[in-house]
Design a protein around this motif. Structure first.
Motif, PDB file in Angstrom:
ATOM      1  N   GLY A 134       0.810  -1.304   0.108  1.00  9.31           N
ATOM      2  CA  GLY A 134      -0.136  -0.143   0.084  1.00  9.31           C
ATOM      3  C   GLY A 134       0.974   1.219   0.030  1.00  9.31           C
ATOM      4  O   GLY A 134       2.068   1.146   0.277  1.00  9.31           O
ATOM      5  N   VAL A 135       0.264   2.326  -0.468  1.00 11.49           N
ATOM      6  CA  VAL A 135       1.215   3.581  -0.455  1.00 11.49           C
ATOM      7  C   VAL A 135       0.317   4.777   0.182  1.00 11.49           C
ATOM      8  O   VAL A 135      -0.964   5.135  -0.264  1.00 11.49           O
ATOM      9  CB  VAL A 135       1.407   3.939  -2.133  1.00 11.49           C
ATOM     10  CG1 VAL A 135       2.000   5.299  -1.942  1.00 11.49           C
ATOM     11  CG2 VAL A 135       2.287   2.771  -2.850  1.00 11.49           C
ATOM     12  N   ALA A 136       0.839   5.294   1.201  1.00  8.71           N
ATOM     13  CA  ALA A 136      -0.133   6.222   1.914  1.00  8.71           C
ATOM     14  C   ALA A 136       0.713   7.499   1.847  1.00  8.71           C
ATOM     15  O   ALA A 136       0.028   8.582   1.025  1.00  8.71           O
ATOM     16  CB  ALA A 136       0.219   6.011   3.339  1.00  8.71           C
ATOM     17  N   THR A 137       1.754   7.864   2.147  1.00 15.39           N
ATOM     18  CA  THR A 137       2.618   9.048   1.848  1.00 15.39           C
ATOM     19  C   THR A 137       3.396   9.032   0.583  1.00 15.39           C
ATOM     20  O   THR A 137       3.664  10.063   0.020  1.00 15.39           O
ATOM     21  CB  THR A 137       3.409   9.603   3.105  1.00 15.39           C
ATOM     22  OG1 THR A 137       4.360   8.616   3.356  1.00 15.39           O
ATOM     23  CG2 THR A 137       2.666   9.483   4.337  1.00 15.39           C
ATOM     24  N   GLY A 138       3.865   7.993   0.059  1.00 15.45           N
ATOM     25  CA  GLY A 138       4.768   7.981  -0.862  1.00 15.45           C
ATOM     26  C   GLY A 138       5.961   8.089  -0.807  1.00 15.45           C
ATOM     27  O   GLY A 138       6.941   7.532  -1.697  1.00 15.45           O
ATOM     28  N   ALA A 139       6.518   8.261   0.385  1.00 12.40           N
ATOM     29  CA  ALA A 139       7.882   8.523   0.630  1.00 12.40           C
ATOM     30  C   ALA A 139       8.660   7.210   0.431  1.00 12.40           C
ATOM     31  O   ALA A 139       9.723   7.480  -0.557  1.00 12.40           O
ATOM     32  CB  ALA A 139       8.139   8.986   2.144  1.00 12.40           C
ATOM     33  N   THR A 140       8.477   6.150   0.997  1.00 12.77           N
ATOM     34  CA  THR A 140       9.092   4.717   0.471  1.00 12.77           C
ATOM     35  C   THR A 140       9.177   4.601  -0.859  1.00 12.77           C
ATOM     36  O   THR A 140       9.909   4.211  -1.364  1.00 12.77           O
ATOM     37  CB  THR A 140       8.739   3.654   1.450  1.00 12.77           C
ATOM     38  OG1 THR A 140       8.876   4.214   2.927  1.00 12.77           O
ATOM     39  CG2 THR A 140       9.541   2.704   1.428  1.00 12.77           C
ATOM     40  N   ALA A 141       8.205   4.623  -1.363  1.00 12.42           N
ATOM     41  CA  ALA A 141       7.926   4.380  -2.707  1.00 12.42           C
ATOM     42  C   ALA A 141       8.469   5.306  -3.639  1.00 12.42           C
ATOM     43  O   ALA A 141       9.300   4.676  -4.652  1.00 12.42           O
ATOM     44  CB  ALA A 141       6.264   4.415  -3.220  1.00 12.42           C
ATOM     45  N   ARG A 142       8.837   6.457  -3.506  1.00 16.85           N
ATOM     46  CA  ARG A 142       9.591   7.356  -4.118  1.00 16.85           C
ATOM     47  C   ARG A 142      11.029   7.255  -4.267  1.00 16.85           C
ATOM     48  O   ARG A 142      11.728   7.205  -5.054  1.00 16.85           O
ATOM     49  CB  ARG A 142       9.421   8.807  -3.613  1.00 16.85           C
ATOM     50  CG  ARG A 142       7.919   9.519  -3.966  1.00 16.85           C
ATOM     51  CD  ARG A 142       7.720  10.704  -3.338  1.00 16.85           C
ATOM     52  NE  ARG A 142       6.544  11.181  -3.096  1.00 16.85           N
ATOM     53  CZ  ARG A 142       5.764  11.557  -4.172  1.00 16.85           C
ATOM     54  NH1 ARG A 142       6.026  11.676  -5.607  1.00 16.85           N
ATOM     55  NH2 ARG A 142       4.350  12.105  -4.107  1.00 16.85           N
TER      56      ARG A 142
END
Length: 216
Positions: A134-142
Motif C-alpha cells: 500500500g502507498v500512503a505518503t509515498g515517501a518509501t515508494a519514491r
C-alpha cells in the motif's frame, strides 16, 4: 459505504498480478519493498513469470508518530524527504540527519539479512516493477523508484493494491503507477485488508530463498 477489502497480502498480490499481466512489460523484474510488500511482490512475480528481488528502503518516521513518514532512505545512499511533513514537524537539520543515519544503519543490516550474501539482480535494461502492500505518503515508494532507475532500469512501474489518490496524482518517480484502488476516503493501508498482520523477517527470507531456488 463499507470498504471492499483484500483478504490478505497474498490475495492482493494475485489480483495485482492479474492486472499487470495485461500490461506490456519488457523483461520485468519484480522488486518487493520489505517487509509487507514482499508477499505481494511474490504473487506478482509468479503471475508475470519474472524474477523476484527486494529493494531495501526504510521510512524516516516522525519521532513522536513513527507511522508518518517525513522521508525515506535506501541502498547505495539514496534518500528522499517529504518536505510538507518535514516542515510541519519543525525538526532541525541536525536531528533529521541523525534520524537518517539510524534508518540507514537498519537498511544495511536488512540488506545483509534478506539477501544472505546473494547479489542483487541486475536491473540494467530491464523494467523494474516496484511493489508495496500500500502507498500512503509515498515517501518509501519514491526513493525505491528513484533507486531502481539509478540502478539501470529503463522503465519503472510502481504497483500496489491500494494508494492514496493525491499521492498517485503527484507521483513522478515512476513511468507508470498501477493501483487497484485509490479511494477518495483513503485513511490507512491496513483498513483495506482483512488480515494485515506484520510480515516477519523470516517470512521475507523464506520467500526470497524460494524465489532464488526457482530461478536456478
Amino acid at each position: 459505504m463499507p470498504i471492499e477489502r483484500f483478504a490478505d497480502r497474498r490475495d492482493a498480490g494475485r489480483r495485482l498480478g492479474l492486472e499487470l499481466r495485461s500490461r506490456l512489460l519488457d523483461r520485468p523484474i519484480v522488486l518487493g519493498l520489505p517487509r509487507g510488500g514482499v508477499p505481494v511482490a511474490d504473487e506478482v512475480a509468479r503471475a508475470l513469470d519474472a524474477p523476484l528481488d527486494v529493494l531495501v528502503v526504510r521510512k524516516i518516521g516522525v519521532p513522536w508518530q513513527r507511522e508518518v513518514a517525513m522521508g525515506a532512505v535506501g541502498e547505495r545512499g539514496a534518500v528522499v524527504w517529504n518536505d510538507d511533513v518535514r516542515s510541519r514537524t519543525r525538526i532541525d537539520e541536525r536531528e533529521a540527519r541523525a534520524l537518517e543515519r539510524r534508518e540507514r544503519a537498519e537498511v544495511e543490516a536488512r540488506v545483509a539479512r534478506f539477501r544472505g550474501g546473494a547479489a542483487p539482480i541486475d536491473l540494467a535494461g530491464r523494467t523494474a516493477v516496484v511493489v508495496d502492500d500500500g502507498v500512503a505518503t509515498g515517501a518509501t515508494a519514491r526513493v525505491a523508484c528513484a533507486m531502481a532507475r539509478e540502478l539501470g532500469a529503463v522503465r519503472v512501474v510502481l504497483a500496489t493494491p491500494v494508494a492514496a489518490p493525491d499521492v498517485i496524482a503527484s507521483f513522478h518517480e515512476a513511468d507508470e503507477v498501477v493501483a487497484l484502488r485509490a479511494p477518495r476516503s483513503f485513511m490507512a493501508v491496513g483498513m483495506h485488508y482483512v488480515d494485515f498482520a506484520q510480515t516477519t523477517d523470516d517470512e521475507v527470507m523464506a520467500i526470497l530463498r524460494a524465489a532464488r531456488s526457482g530461478d536456478e
